[in-house]
Design an enzyme around this catalytic site. Structure first.
Site, PDB file in Angstrom:
ATOM      1  N   GLU A  82      65.760  61.714 143.327  1.00  0.00           N
ATOM      2  CA  GLU A  82      64.446  62.528 142.839  1.00  0.00           C
ATOM      3  C   GLU A  82      63.633  62.895 144.035  1.00  0.00           C
ATOM      4  OE1 GLU A  82      62.037  60.412 143.707  1.00  0.00           O
ATOM      5  OE2 GLU A  82      63.492  59.265 144.505  1.00  0.00           O
ATOM      6  N   GLY A  90      64.541  57.684 148.709  1.00  0.00           N
ATOM      7  CA  GLY A  90      64.691  58.683 147.441  1.00  0.00           C
ATOM      8  C   GLY A  90      65.619  59.526 147.689  1.00  0.00           C
ATOM      9  N   GLU A  91      65.605  60.729 147.186  1.00  0.00           N
ATOM     10  CA  GLU A  91      66.720  61.972 147.199  1.00  0.00           C
ATOM     11  C   GLU A  91      67.923  61.350 146.813  1.00  0.00           C
ATOM     12  OE1 GLU A  91      66.491  63.225 151.291  1.00  0.00           O
ATOM     13  OE2 GLU A  91      64.413  63.349 151.402  1.00  0.00           O
ATOM     14  N   GLY A  92      68.200  60.425 146.321  1.00  0.00           N
ATOM     15  CA  GLY A  92      69.610  59.904 146.137  1.00  0.00           C
ATOM     16  C   GLY A  92      70.464  59.489 147.364  1.00  0.00           C
TER      17      GLY A  92
END
Length: 343
Positions: free
Chosen positions: A167, A309-311
């Site tokens: 995300e 975050g960001e995966g």
């Protein structure tokens, strides 16, 4: 409706794991991952096909009016552009590990020129300020859930059977903290962390703001959808819908950190069977994440102090998951290698 993972082959899968040329249990967590993925696929020879990470991005109205993040809202749009240009950590890790990356505009406060690497499922230009009213309408929430489902259906139709989630959204640790507080019945102050880099005073201020927000909405909440409409971001709601659909389609789900797990808390409240399909990549450095994992009674693969975050945690953990499948499929047995077993 999500079907629980099959246990019909469990004994056979475990025998296959145990009769590899190694002491029983000596590959530790890899053995548990191999068993789970084999159960998900209901096979003795699991495959990881077209692995993908989907990053949902959205903005949060509270950021415009309250000091919950040290970064301005426009950073969300700027980072989405960075994703499409290949410059973020998630780009590097996905490229390194041959993972397809998809970026979804769930509700960024800004417009983008057409880009084949960016999927447009924008619900609105960010949510409303939940310190003043609900973050979104019930119709917007429903649309976001359905958009998450559609993204997964497209990947499934392309042959993907393992998908990780990330995300991007300035302010979304605040939304995640509110979701965590409600679903785990944890005081909001114990859910709030530094996010993108608040100092101790900033964390305290953030906690006070979110306590007021929680108290504003708590008496109007009757079900998980009400929680999402009150506190969620469009990216978080799409994550929830995507994870539920991935589980329904019996795909392996790779869960990232604090925000993605908050979306999973909502999905879990809707259908507890979603957990059967989830592998947890890492423990985030965000203070509430460990409590979330404890609530779900799950153990992550890694703890590297990451909170980007960001995966990113998913992509870093993926080679370990691949190792689990590979040893099951390729490692010799005692019989095939003419190695004596333990007496």
């Amino acid at each position: 409706m999500i079907t629980p993972i099959s246990t019909t082959l469990t004994d056979d899968i475990q025998k296959k794991i145990d009769f590899k040329t190694k002491p029983i249990g000596s590959l530790g967590v890899l053995e548990k991952i191999a068993l789970q993925i084999s159960q998900i696929q209901n096979t003795l020879t699991p495959e990881l096909n077209n692995p993908a990470v989907v990053v949902f991005a959205g903005d949060h109205g509270i950021v415009k009016n309250k000091p919950v993040s040290p970064y301005p809202q426009e950073v969300t749009q700027q980072m989405v552009l960075n994703f499409t240009q290949g410059g973020a950590a998630i780009n590097v890790f996905c490229k390194q590990n041959s993972i397809d990356l998809y970026i979804v505009d769930a509700g960024v406060n800004g417009t983008f020129e057409y880009n084949e690497k960016l999927l447009n499922h924008k619900i609105a230009d960010g949510t409303s300020d939940y310190s003043e009213g609900k973050a979104m309408s019930e119709n917007e929430c429903k649309a976001a859930l359905e958009a998450g489902e559609k993204v997964i259906q497209k990947l499934h139709n392309q042959g993907t059977n393992i998908v990780g989630f990330g995300e991007m959204g300035i302010g979304n640790t605040s939304a995640a903290s509110l979701l965590m507080s409600y679903f785990t019945n944890t005081p909001i102050e114990k859910c709030v962390g530094k996010g993108t880099g608040l100092d101790d005073n900033g964390v305290n201020t953030k906690g006070e703001i979110l306590r007021t927000v929680f108290d504003l909405h708590k008496n109007d909440i009757q079900n998980p959808i009400d929680v999402l409409t009150s506190f969620g971001g469009f990216e978080i709601v799409m994550l929830c819908g995507a994870m539920l659909e991935a589980a329904r389609l019996q795909m392996t789900i790779l869960v990232d950190g604090f925000i993605v797990t908050s979306a999973l808390l909502a999905a879990h409240a809707i259908d507890k069977n979603v957990l059967d399909y989830c592998i947890f990549s890492h423990t985030s450095g965000e203070q509430g994440h460990e409590k979330m994992l404890s609530y779900l009674n799950v153990k992550p693969i890694l703890n590297l102090g990451m909170r980007l975050g960001e995966g990113s945690g998913v992509a870093v953990a993926y080679p370990i998951i691949k190792s689990a499948v590979n040893f099951l499929n390729e490692m010799a047995t005692f019989e095939s290698a003419n190695v004596s077993e333990a007496e």
